[in-house]
Design an enzyme around this catalytic site. Structure first.
Site, PDB file in Angstrom:
ATOM      1  N   ASP A   9     -72.504 -57.347-127.966  1.00 27.70           N
ATOM      2  CA  ASP A   9     -71.495 -56.935-129.222  1.00 27.70           C
ATOM      3  C   ASP A   9     -70.123 -56.607-128.907  1.00 27.70           C
ATOM      4  O   ASP A   9     -70.133 -55.358-128.626  1.00 27.70           O
ATOM      5  CB  ASP A   9     -72.227 -56.180-130.410  1.00 27.70           C
ATOM      6  CG  ASP A   9     -71.407 -56.246-131.412  1.00 27.70           C
ATOM      7  OD1 ASP A   9     -71.483 -57.097-132.491  1.00 27.70           O
ATOM      8  OD2 ASP A   9     -70.316 -55.007-131.846  1.00 27.70           O
ATOM      9  N   TYR A  21     -61.646 -54.319-129.541  1.00 30.97           N
ATOM     10  CA  TYR A  21     -62.145 -53.600-128.527  1.00 30.97           C
ATOM     11  C   TYR A  21     -61.340 -53.645-127.061  1.00 30.97           C
ATOM     12  O   TYR A  21     -61.468 -52.764-126.205  1.00 30.97           O
ATOM     13  CB  TYR A  21     -63.521 -53.712-128.167  1.00 30.97           C
ATOM     14  CG  TYR A  21     -64.469 -53.314-129.377  1.00 30.97           C
ATOM     15  CD1 TYR A  21     -64.159 -53.086-130.731  1.00 30.97           C
ATOM     16  CD2 TYR A  21     -66.045 -53.876-129.442  1.00 30.97           C
ATOM     17  CE1 TYR A  21     -64.868 -52.870-131.712  1.00 30.97           C
ATOM     18  CE2 TYR A  21     -66.389 -53.695-130.447  1.00 30.97           C
ATOM     19  CZ  TYR A  21     -66.187 -53.273-131.522  1.00 30.97           C
ATOM     20  OH  TYR A  21     -67.074 -53.139-132.656  1.00 30.97           O
ATOM     21  N   LYS A  35     -65.465 -60.716-132.646  1.00 31.99           N
ATOM     22  CA  LYS A  35     -64.942 -60.611-133.986  1.00 31.99           C
ATOM     23  C   LYS A  35     -63.478 -60.756-134.177  1.00 31.99           C
ATOM     24  O   LYS A  35     -62.956 -60.427-133.171  1.00 31.99           O
ATOM     25  CB  LYS A  35     -65.349 -59.058-134.771  1.00 31.99           C
ATOM     26  CG  LYS A  35     -66.828 -58.504-134.225  1.00 31.99           C
ATOM     27  CD  LYS A  35     -66.936 -57.304-134.919  1.00 31.99           C
ATOM     28  CE  LYS A  35     -68.410 -56.606-134.469  1.00 31.99           C
ATOM     29  NZ  LYS A  35     -68.270 -55.669-133.144  1.00 31.99           N
ATOM     30  N   HIS A  55     -64.221 -58.867-138.966  1.00 33.05           N
ATOM     31  CA  HIS A  55     -64.498 -57.577-138.621  1.00 33.05           C
ATOM     32  C   HIS A  55     -64.569 -56.654-139.996  1.00 33.05           C
ATOM     33  O   HIS A  55     -65.473 -55.933-140.132  1.00 33.05           O
ATOM     34  CB  HIS A  55     -63.349 -57.195-137.653  1.00 33.05           C
ATOM     35  CG  HIS A  55     -64.032 -56.071-136.613  1.00 33.05           C
ATOM     36  ND1 HIS A  55     -63.434 -55.850-135.560  1.00 33.05           N
ATOM     37  CD2 HIS A  55     -64.605 -54.870-136.824  1.00 33.05           C
ATOM     38  CE1 HIS A  55     -63.983 -54.897-134.859  1.00 33.05           C
ATOM     39  NE2 HIS A  55     -64.906 -54.229-135.742  1.00 33.05           N
TER      40      HIS A  55
HETATM   41  N1  LIG Z   1     -68.263 -53.741-137.063  1.00 38.50           N
HETATM   42  C1  LIG Z   1     -67.858 -52.567-136.914  1.00 38.50           C
HETATM   43  O1  LIG Z   1     -66.879 -52.199-137.588  1.00 38.50           O
HETATM   44  C2  LIG Z   1     -68.246 -51.693-135.966  1.00 38.50           C
HETATM   45  C3  LIG Z   1     -67.721 -50.205-136.008  1.00 38.50           C
HETATM   46  C4  LIG Z   1     -68.217 -49.486-135.124  1.00 38.50           C
HETATM   47  C5  LIG Z   1     -69.005 -49.838-133.970  1.00 38.50           C
HETATM   48  N2  LIG Z   1     -69.345 -51.219-133.968  1.00 38.50           N
HETATM   49  C6  LIG Z   1     -70.332 -51.777-133.041  1.00 38.50           C
HETATM   50  O2  LIG Z   1     -71.659 -51.075-132.996  1.00 38.50           O
HETATM   51  C7  LIG Z   1     -71.790 -50.457-131.665  1.00 38.50           C
HETATM   52  C8  LIG Z   1     -72.504 -49.252-131.690  1.00 38.50           C
HETATM   53  O3  LIG Z   1     -71.826 -47.968-132.514  1.00 38.50           O
HETATM   54  P1  LIG Z   1     -71.001 -47.081-131.783  1.00 38.50           P
HETATM   55  O4  LIG Z   1     -70.525 -47.249-130.333  1.00 38.50           O
HETATM   56  O5  LIG Z   1     -69.960 -46.663-132.916  1.00 38.50           O
HETATM   57  O6  LIG Z   1     -72.143 -45.674-131.712  1.00 38.50           O
HETATM   58  P2  LIG Z   1     -73.761 -45.514-131.427  1.00 38.50           P
HETATM   59  O7  LIG Z   1     -74.148 -46.739-130.464  1.00 38.50           O
HETATM   60  O8  LIG Z   1     -74.166 -45.034-132.719  1.00 38.50           O
HETATM   61  O9  LIG Z   1     -73.600 -44.349-130.551  1.00 38.50           O
HETATM   62  C9  LIG Z   1     -72.925 -44.226-129.141  1.00 38.50           C
HETATM   63  C10 LIG Z   1     -72.783 -43.073-128.911  1.00 38.50           C
HETATM   64  O10 LIG Z   1     -74.181 -42.406-128.452  1.00 38.50           O
HETATM   65  C11 LIG Z   1     -74.070 -42.102-126.852  1.00 38.50           C
HETATM   66  N3  LIG Z   1     -75.520 -42.721-126.396  1.00 38.50           N
HETATM   67  C12 LIG Z   1     -75.942 -43.922-126.559  1.00 38.50           C
HETATM   68  N4  LIG Z   1     -77.147 -43.766-126.030  1.00 38.50           N
HETATM   69  C13 LIG Z   1     -77.342 -42.482-125.890  1.00 38.50           C
HETATM   70  C14 LIG Z   1     -78.706 -41.777-125.340  1.00 38.50           C
HETATM   71  N5  LIG Z   1     -79.907 -42.355-125.152  1.00 38.50           N
HETATM   72  N6  LIG Z   1     -78.886 -40.515-125.370  1.00 38.50           N
HETATM   73  C15 LIG Z   1     -77.666 -39.739-125.630  1.00 38.50           C
HETATM   74  N7  LIG Z   1     -76.257 -40.313-125.958  1.00 38.50           N
HETATM   75  C16 LIG Z   1     -76.367 -41.626-126.132  1.00 38.50           C
HETATM   76  C17 LIG Z   1     -73.208 -42.844-126.200  1.00 38.50           C
HETATM   77  O11 LIG Z   1     -72.501 -42.264-125.129  1.00 38.50           O
HETATM   78  P3  LIG Z   1     -72.421 -42.975-123.493  1.00 38.50           P
HETATM   79  O12 LIG Z   1     -71.700 -44.312-123.778  1.00 38.50           O
HETATM   80  O13 LIG Z   1     -71.324 -42.104-123.047  1.00 38.50           O
HETATM   81  O14 LIG Z   1     -73.950 -43.247-123.011  1.00 38.50           O
HETATM   82  C18 LIG Z   1     -72.113 -42.800-127.262  1.00 38.50           C
HETATM   83  O15 LIG Z   1     -71.210 -41.855-127.621  1.00 38.50           O
HETATM   84  C19 LIG Z   1     -70.570 -50.431-131.130  1.00 38.50           C
HETATM   85  O16 LIG Z   1     -70.377 -50.210-129.605  1.00 38.50           O
HETATM   86  C20 LIG Z   1     -69.687 -51.785-131.627  1.00 38.50           C
HETATM   87  O17 LIG Z   1     -70.198 -52.925-130.758  1.00 38.50           O
HETATM   88  C21 LIG Z   1     -68.937 -52.026-134.961  1.00 38.50           C
END
Ligand SMILES: NC(=O)c1ccc[n+]([C@@H]2O[C@H](COP(=O)([O-])OP(=O)(O)OC[C@H]3O[C@@H](n4cnc5c(N)ncnc54)[C@H](OP(=O)(O)O)[C@@H]3O)[C@@H](O)[C@H]2O)c1
Length: 270
Positions: A43, A48, A73, A106
């Site tokens: 994704d 990004y 997106k 998005h």
């Molecule tokens: N459509 C939208 O508006 C929108 C908005 C936000 C996000 N997104 C998408 O959703 C994806 C996921 O959301 P997100 O990146 O906001 O947050 P998330 O996946 O909820 O959390 C990511 C965070 O958690 C840490 N992490 C991941 N796995 C871990 C584990 N097993 N143990 C400890 N820490 C861990 C990562 O650190 P490290 O990377 O340092 O390991 C990072 O800081 C995004 O990357 C993006 O593709 C979309």
């Protein structure tokens, strides 16, 4: 790997890798590690600024293109009929691909998303996006879009985690056969020390992150945890050998406090 069938019959993996806030080089490595670990959904988004890196990671992995489900997106400033076509072509070029599996709006930019959708319907008809969908749409945004749409979105990617469970919107999406995909599924890492999640994890010899991902899966939510660390990428995928009980799911549901980490789609200024 589990798959869900979208309303246009396309199969989407239930777990993918998110790459928000990963610069090109980190995204390329993370994508390669994820594909080697068994992930088949990636994704990304134009916003990004790492579509180049994602494309590089895909090529470096050696995994055949047709096995991989790639989502990108349309950014807010590119919304509108002509500019959506242009932005889509730019994304394809950066990714180095001749099609994406899923193209999403998005955010629901007022006064623009219907024109964007018209262009996306044409992109879908051309075969350059195997599916089209939305992100951050509330029920009223979807009702408005559906009033004129020729093609129904296959999914809505929204913020969901144990402290923002979004049950009313999930129920609405289910009722209209639009799949649910969770962004920030781990609460951006902020809830991984929650004692309820840690304790449930201990009972299964799993981490809190794995428990949360399992909770999404058992709720039929497609989930895209982000990490740029190989060991965490593997950990987040190692969730197919245990099951949460109904009681454990209820306990996790009980953590909901309707608290957003991101913007409310009715009130964003970007
Ligand atoms: N459509 C939208 O508006 C929108 C908005 C936000 C996000 N997104 C998408 O959703 C994806 C996921 O959301 P997100 O990146 O906001 O947050 P998330 O996946 O909820 O959390 C990511 C965070 O958690 C840490 N992490 C991941 N796995 C871990 C584990 N097993 N143990 C400890 N820490 C861990 C990562 O650190 P490290 O990377 O340092 O390991 C990072 O800081 C995004 O990357 C993006 O593709 C979309």
């Amino acid at each position: 790997m589990d798959y869900q069938t979208l309303n246009n019959s396309l199969e989407i993996p239930q777990i993918g890798l998110g790459v928000w806030r990963a610069p090109n080089e980190d995204a390329a490595k993370a994508v390669e590690w994820a594909l080697k670990a068994g992930y088949r959904l990636i994704d990304t988004a134009a916003a990004y600024k790492n579509e180049d890196g994602v494309g590089q990671g895909i090529r470096n992995s050696g995994v055949p293109r047709e096995e991989i489900f790639v989502t990108t997106k349309l950014w807010n400033s590119d919304q509108g009929y002509e500019s959506t076509h242009q932005a889509f072509n730019d994304s394809l070029e950066k990714l180095g691909l001749d099609y994406v599996d899923l193209y999403l709006i998005h955010w629901p930019v007022a006064g623009k998303y219907k024109d964007s959708w018209k262009a996306m319907e044409e992109i879908y008809a051309s075969g350059k996006a195997k599916a089209i969908g939305v992100s951050n749409f509330h029920q009223h945004h979807l009702e408005d879009l559906l009033a004129d749409a020729k093609v129904k979105p296959v999914l809505d990617q929204i913020e969901i985690h144990p402290t923002l469970t979004q049950e009313p919107l999930r129920n609405y999406l289910k009722s209209i056969d639009v799949a649910v995909e969770a962004w920030s599924p781990l609460g951006q890492g902020t809830i991984l020390n929650n004692p309820v999640l840690v304790e449930i994890g201990k009972a299964h010899q799993k981490t809190a992150a794995q428990v949360i991902i399992r909770w999404h899966l058992q709720n039929e939510i497609i989930v895209i945890p982000k990490s740029v660390h190989e060991q965490r990428i593997q950990e987040n995928f190692d969730v197919f050998d245990f099951e949460l009980s109904a009681e454990e799911i209820q306990k996790i549901n009980g953590l909901n406090i309707n608290e957003r980490l991101g913007a409310d789609p009715d009130n964003f200024n970007f």
